[in-house]
Design a protein around this motif. Structure first.
Motif, PDB file in Angstrom:
ATOM      1  N   ARG A   1      28.750  23.142  28.754  1.00 54.04           N
ATOM      2  CA  ARG A   1      30.108  22.905  28.512  1.00 54.04           C
ATOM      3  C   ARG A   1      30.119  21.897  27.293  1.00 54.04           C
ATOM      4  O   ARG A   1      31.396  22.538  26.087  1.00 54.04           O
ATOM      5  CB  ARG A   1      30.471  22.770  29.475  1.00 54.04           C
ATOM      6  CG  ARG A   1      30.204  23.506  30.222  1.00 54.04           C
ATOM      7  CD  ARG A   1      31.744  24.343  31.152  1.00 54.04           C
ATOM      8  NE  ARG A   1      30.774  25.384  32.434  1.00 54.04           N
ATOM      9  CZ  ARG A   1      31.235  25.694  33.689  1.00 54.04           C
ATOM     10  NH1 ARG A   1      32.247  25.115  34.242  1.00 54.04           N
ATOM     11  NH2 ARG A   1      30.466  26.856  33.598  1.00 54.04           N
ATOM     12  N   ALA A   2      29.921  20.982  26.918  1.00 50.92           N
ATOM     13  CA  ALA A   2      30.408  20.045  25.959  1.00 50.92           C
ATOM     14  C   ALA A   2      29.708  20.781  24.566  1.00 50.92           C
ATOM     15  O   ALA A   2      30.331  20.796  23.730  1.00 50.92           O
ATOM     16  CB  ALA A   2      29.994  18.597  25.888  1.00 50.92           C
ATOM     17  N   GLU A   3      28.825  20.998  25.410  1.00 45.23           N
ATOM     18  CA  GLU A   3      27.779  21.799  23.267  1.00 45.23           C
ATOM     19  C   GLU A   3      28.571  22.484  23.187  1.00 45.23           C
ATOM     20  O   GLU A   3      28.987  22.973  21.642  1.00 45.23           O
ATOM     21  CB  GLU A   3      26.088  21.530  23.722  1.00 45.23           C
ATOM     22  CG  GLU A   3      25.612  22.337  22.308  1.00 45.23           C
ATOM     23  CD  GLU A   3      25.548  21.554  21.189  1.00 45.23           C
ATOM     24  OE1 GLU A   3      24.464  21.713  20.297  1.00 45.23           O
ATOM     25  OE2 GLU A   3      25.635  20.114  21.851  1.00 45.23           O
TER      26      GLU A   3
ATOM     27  N   MET B   1      16.970  25.560  12.262  1.00 47.38           N
ATOM     28  CA  MET B   1      17.890  24.668  12.976  1.00 47.38           C
ATOM     29  C   MET B   1      17.832  24.285  14.272  1.00 47.38           C
ATOM     30  O   MET B   1      17.646  24.771  14.940  1.00 47.38           O
ATOM     31  CB  MET B   1      19.390  25.926  13.243  1.00 47.38           C
ATOM     32  CG  MET B   1      20.500  24.692  13.678  1.00 47.38           C
ATOM     33  SD  MET B   1      22.126  26.212  13.207  1.00 47.38           S
ATOM     34  CE  MET B   1      20.976  27.523  14.532  1.00 47.38           C
ATOM     35  N   VAL B   2      18.492  23.102  14.852  1.00 50.18           N
ATOM     36  CA  VAL B   2      17.784  22.298  16.216  1.00 50.18           C
ATOM     37  C   VAL B   2      18.841  22.520  16.842  1.00 50.18           C
ATOM     38  O   VAL B   2      20.404  22.710  16.709  1.00 50.18           O
ATOM     39  CB  VAL B   2      17.665  20.995  15.969  1.00 50.18           C
ATOM     40  CG1 VAL B   2      17.464  20.344  16.961  1.00 50.18           C
ATOM     41  CG2 VAL B   2      17.107  20.241  14.747  1.00 50.18           C
ATOM     42  N   THR B   3      18.130  23.109  17.616  1.00 48.66           N
ATOM     43  CA  THR B   3      19.559  23.714  18.792  1.00 48.66           C
ATOM     44  C   THR B   3      19.210  23.183  19.697  1.00 48.66           C
ATOM     45  O   THR B   3      18.044  23.196  20.864  1.00 48.66           O
ATOM     46  CB  THR B   3      19.159  25.066  18.922  1.00 48.66           C
ATOM     47  OG1 THR B   3      18.817  25.585  19.607  1.00 48.66           O
ATOM     48  CG2 THR B   3      19.481  25.850  17.967  1.00 48.66           C
ATOM     49  N   LEU B   4      19.606  23.447  21.089  1.00 51.54           N
ATOM     50  CA  LEU B   4      20.011  22.230  21.993  1.00 51.54           C
ATOM     51  C   LEU B   4      18.795  23.396  23.411  1.00 51.54           C
ATOM     52  O   LEU B   4      18.660  22.819  24.190  1.00 51.54           O
ATOM     53  CB  LEU B   4      22.111  21.813  22.958  1.00 51.54           C
ATOM     54  CG  LEU B   4      21.138  22.376  24.565  1.00 51.54           C
ATOM     55  CD1 LEU B   4      20.655  20.249  24.674  1.00 51.54           C
ATOM     56  CD2 LEU B   4      22.978  22.035  25.335  1.00 51.54           C
TER      57      LEU B   4
ATOM     58  N   GLY C   1      31.849  25.250  19.649  1.00 50.29           N
ATOM     59  CA  GLY C   1      33.603  26.478  19.529  1.00 50.29           C
ATOM     60  C   GLY C   1      34.560  25.782  18.535  1.00 50.29           C
ATOM     61  O   GLY C   1      35.700  26.988  18.263  1.00 50.29           O
ATOM     62  N   TYR C   2      34.362  24.669  17.992  1.00 49.11           N
ATOM     63  CA  TYR C   2      35.852  23.416  17.862  1.00 49.11           C
ATOM     64  C   TYR C   2      35.649  23.982  16.164  1.00 49.11           C
ATOM     65  O   TYR C   2      36.265  24.483  15.158  1.00 49.11           O
ATOM     66  CB  TYR C   2      35.997  22.306  18.319  1.00 49.11           C
ATOM     67  CG  TYR C   2      36.761  22.325  19.048  1.00 49.11           C
ATOM     68  CD1 TYR C   2      37.533  22.946  19.893  1.00 49.11           C
ATOM     69  CD2 TYR C   2      36.600  20.542  19.192  1.00 49.11           C
ATOM     70  CE1 TYR C   2      38.256  22.472  20.571  1.00 49.11           C
ATOM     71  CE2 TYR C   2      37.834  19.679  20.323  1.00 49.11           C
ATOM     72  CZ  TYR C   2      38.625  21.024  21.063  1.00 49.11           C
ATOM     73  OH  TYR C   2      38.827  20.955  22.055  1.00 49.11           O
ATOM     74  N   ILE C   3      34.665  23.673  16.180  1.00 44.90           N
ATOM     75  CA  ILE C   3      34.305  24.248  14.039  1.00 44.90           C
ATOM     76  C   ILE C   3      34.034  25.908  13.980  1.00 44.90           C
ATOM     77  O   ILE C   3      34.582  26.016  12.730  1.00 44.90           O
ATOM     78  CB  ILE C   3      32.066  24.215  14.039  1.00 44.90           C
ATOM     79  CG1 ILE C   3      31.450  22.009  14.152  1.00 44.90           C
ATOM     80  CG2 ILE C   3      32.338  24.723  12.766  1.00 44.90           C
ATOM     81  CD1 ILE C   3      30.517  22.164  14.212  1.00 44.90           C
ATOM     82  N   VAL C   4      33.769  26.441  14.980  1.00 44.44           N
ATOM     83  CA  VAL C   4      33.879  28.462  14.817  1.00 44.44           C
ATOM     84  C   VAL C   4      35.177  28.123  14.641  1.00 44.44           C
ATOM     85  O   VAL C   4      35.668  28.584  13.475  1.00 44.44           O
ATOM     86  CB  VAL C   4      33.357  29.167  15.932  1.00 44.44           C
ATOM     87  CG1 VAL C   4      33.583  29.949  15.961  1.00 44.44           C
ATOM     88  CG2 VAL C   4      31.620  28.937  15.706  1.00 44.44           C
ATOM     89  N   GLU C   5      35.745  28.239  15.441  1.00 41.72           N
ATOM     90  CA  GLU C   5      37.473  28.582  15.419  1.00 41.72           C
ATOM     91  C   GLU C   5      38.557  27.966  14.757  1.00 41.72           C
ATOM     92  O   GLU C   5      38.904  27.984  14.002  1.00 41.72           O
ATOM     93  CB  GLU C   5      38.402  28.325  16.609  1.00 41.72           C
ATOM     94  CG  GLU C   5      37.749  29.112  18.126  1.00 41.72           C
ATOM     95  CD  GLU C   5      37.812  27.456  19.874  1.00 41.72           C
ATOM     96  OE1 GLU C   5      38.830  27.453  18.972  1.00 41.72           O
ATOM     97  OE2 GLU C   5      37.592  28.806  20.755  1.00 41.72           O
TER      98      GLU C   5
ATOM     99  N   LEU D   1      26.854  13.588  20.375  1.00 44.90           N
ATOM    100  CA  LEU D   1      25.939  13.546  21.517  1.00 44.90           C
ATOM    101  C   LEU D   1      25.401  11.993  21.998  1.00 44.90           C
ATOM    102  O   LEU D   1      25.259  11.563  23.185  1.00 44.90           O
ATOM    103  CB  LEU D   1      24.388  13.921  20.928  1.00 44.90           C
ATOM    104  CG  LEU D   1      24.734  15.548  20.978  1.00 44.90           C
ATOM    105  CD1 LEU D   1      23.259  16.200  20.349  1.00 44.90           C
ATOM    106  CD2 LEU D   1      24.565  16.646  22.217  1.00 44.90           C
ATOM    107  N   LEU D   2      26.265  11.063  21.249  1.00 43.62           N
ATOM    108  CA  LEU D   2      26.168   9.281  21.275  1.00 43.62           C
ATOM    109  C   LEU D   2      26.801   9.312  22.630  1.00 43.62           C
ATOM    110  O   LEU D   2      26.515   8.201  23.340  1.00 43.62           O
ATOM    111  CB  LEU D   2      26.124   8.607  20.056  1.00 43.62           C
ATOM    112  CG  LEU D   2      26.038   7.515  20.412  1.00 43.62           C
ATOM    113  CD1 LEU D   2      24.178   6.497  21.731  1.00 43.62           C
ATOM    114  CD2 LEU D   2      26.245   6.231  19.249  1.00 43.62           C
ATOM    115  N   GLN D   3      27.696  10.105  22.698  1.00 43.24           N
ATOM    116  CA  GLN D   3      29.072   9.920  23.411  1.00 43.24           C
ATOM    117  C   GLN D   3      28.705   9.890  25.017  1.00 43.24           C
ATOM    118  O   GLN D   3      29.058   9.223  25.995  1.00 43.24           O
ATOM    119  CB  GLN D   3      30.793  10.097  22.952  1.00 43.24           C
ATOM    120  CG  GLN D   3      30.876   9.969  21.818  1.00 43.24           C
ATOM    121  CD  GLN D   3      32.694  10.196  21.690  1.00 43.24           C
ATOM    122  OE1 GLN D   3      32.868  10.578  22.215  1.00 43.24           O
ATOM    123  NE2 GLN D   3      32.469  10.905  20.546  1.00 43.24           N
ATOM    124  N   ILE D   4      28.426  11.483  25.099  1.00 43.25           N
ATOM    125  CA  ILE D   4      27.530  12.052  26.932  1.00 43.25           C
ATOM    126  C   ILE D   4      27.018  10.439  26.560  1.00 43.25           C
ATOM    127  O   ILE D   4      26.705  10.505  27.815  1.00 43.25           O
ATOM    128  CB  ILE D   4      27.252  13.177  26.136  1.00 43.25           C
ATOM    129  CG1 ILE D   4      28.559  13.706  25.927  1.00 43.25           C
ATOM    130  CG2 ILE D   4      26.727  13.798  27.198  1.00 43.25           C
ATOM    131  CD1 ILE D   4      27.914  15.874  25.150  1.00 43.25           C
TER     132      ILE D   4
END
Length: 326
Positions: A91-93, A1-4, A98-102, A44-47
């Motif tokens: 914080r964006a990441e 898995m790729v992580t920041l 967090g949205y996915i988890v919640e 990520l592209l938006q950022i």
């Protein structure tokens, strides 16, 4: 898995880290047919576009300055600041995962099954605060006949400003976004014509004492969303250094996300990956990072010259009240 986390020790700039992470995540998503990671790449592209192209931010902040100039003329006795920032990469990441988890946890708790990919994608199409501006006001006590009325006077001014802001910015190329009933205001000080657009955390403060008005606009020129927050200096103090400060908010998130670990490992790939990415970011030792223009002595003493952790400042306007001396 790729992580920041894998990219935060290379000495690269934030933009270069973001580009590498997005590229590798996209390749991995294609190889494993992971539709949610493809949505992640678009996020990520938006950022990346915010960090690369500053011309539209200059134009956008100039329009905000017009409202600042309006307030200077309309409320010369007020002190106020206009601040703006692009949300930090870390914080964006955290928020995306967090949205996915919640969402998955809440859905699973309610339905005893997992949401479809389309339902999860729809939940992730809700980021409106990658660009955020904050207007903070204060009425100096020297301008008050009765200093004990200060809080009431300031709240009255916040709602007056809130009633004017949507029309003012719509005349300058922005479209105000309805909240869909989220955080609906019960304040009689807010005009009915603008009530559908504000999330009111003043009339209904959060349990930790956070108070603010939030409104979202779509910038038709830049084709992106931005959030504007309105609050008094006292409210800002509570949010920055008081009971609602971000450190306390992060601790609550840590607790919430740990509790969501009750979902069995291996049953939902998207939950597992988002949960692991989020936990890795929560456990970062900032002093060990090697990112250009960033340094930390520990997790509290931080010199963030690139907006990696605290966000990139894009707007500092300040008006000190006139007539300070009789």
């Amino acid at each position: 898995m790729v992580t920041l986390n894998d990219y935060l020790y290379s000495g690269d700039t934030v933009l270069r880290i973001l580009q590498k992470y997005k590229k590798d995540l996209h390749e991995d998503a294609i190889a494993h047919h992971n539709e949610i990671d493809l949505v992640h790449c678009n996020f990520l592209l938006q950022i990346e576009e915010l960090l690369e192209h500053n011309d539209f931010l200059t134009a956008q902040s100039q329009k905000l300055r017009e409202f600042y100039n309006y307030m200077v003329g309309e409320y010369p006795y007020l002190s106020f600041t206009f601040k703006g920032r692009i949300k930090s990469l870390i914080r964006a990441e955290e928020k995306f995962n967090g949205y996915i988890v919640e969402f998955i946890y809440d859905y699973y708790t309610k339905n005893k099954c997992y949401p479809s990919i389309s339902e999860l994608k729809n939940r992730l199409n809700c980021f409106r605060d990658l660009i955020a501006y904050r207007i903070v006001i204060s009425v100096p006590r020297c301008h008050l006949a009765h200093p004990e009325d200060r809080k009431t006077e300031e709240i009255d001014h916040i709602y007056k400003i809130a009633n004017i802001l949507p029309e003012f910015l719509e005349e300058r190329g922005f479209t105000v976004e309805p909240t869909g009933g989220i955080g609906a205001s019960s304040s009689p000080l807010l005009s009915d014509s603008v009530r559908p657009y504000y999330r009111d955390y003043i009339a209904s403060a959060t349990p930790n004492g956070y108070r603010s008005l939030h409104i979202t606009f779509y910038d038709n020129s830049a084709r992106c969303y931005m959030e504007v927050q309105l609050r008094t200096k006292e409210m800002d103090d509570i949010a920055e250094i008081g009971s609602a400060n971000h450190l306390g908010y992060e601790k609550k998130q840590e607790y919430d996300r740990a509790r969501r670990g009750a979902i069995p490992t291996g049953e939902c790939l998207y939950f597992d990956e988002a949960y692991e990415r989020g936990m890795k970011l929560q456990q970062l030792e900032l002093k060990d990072l090697d990112v250009n223009m960033f340094a930390a002595a520990d997790n509290s003493l931080i010199n963030d010259g690139c907006g990696l952790y605290r966000g990139r400042q894009i707007l500092p306007y300040e008006h000190l009240s006139r007539f300070q001396s009789d």
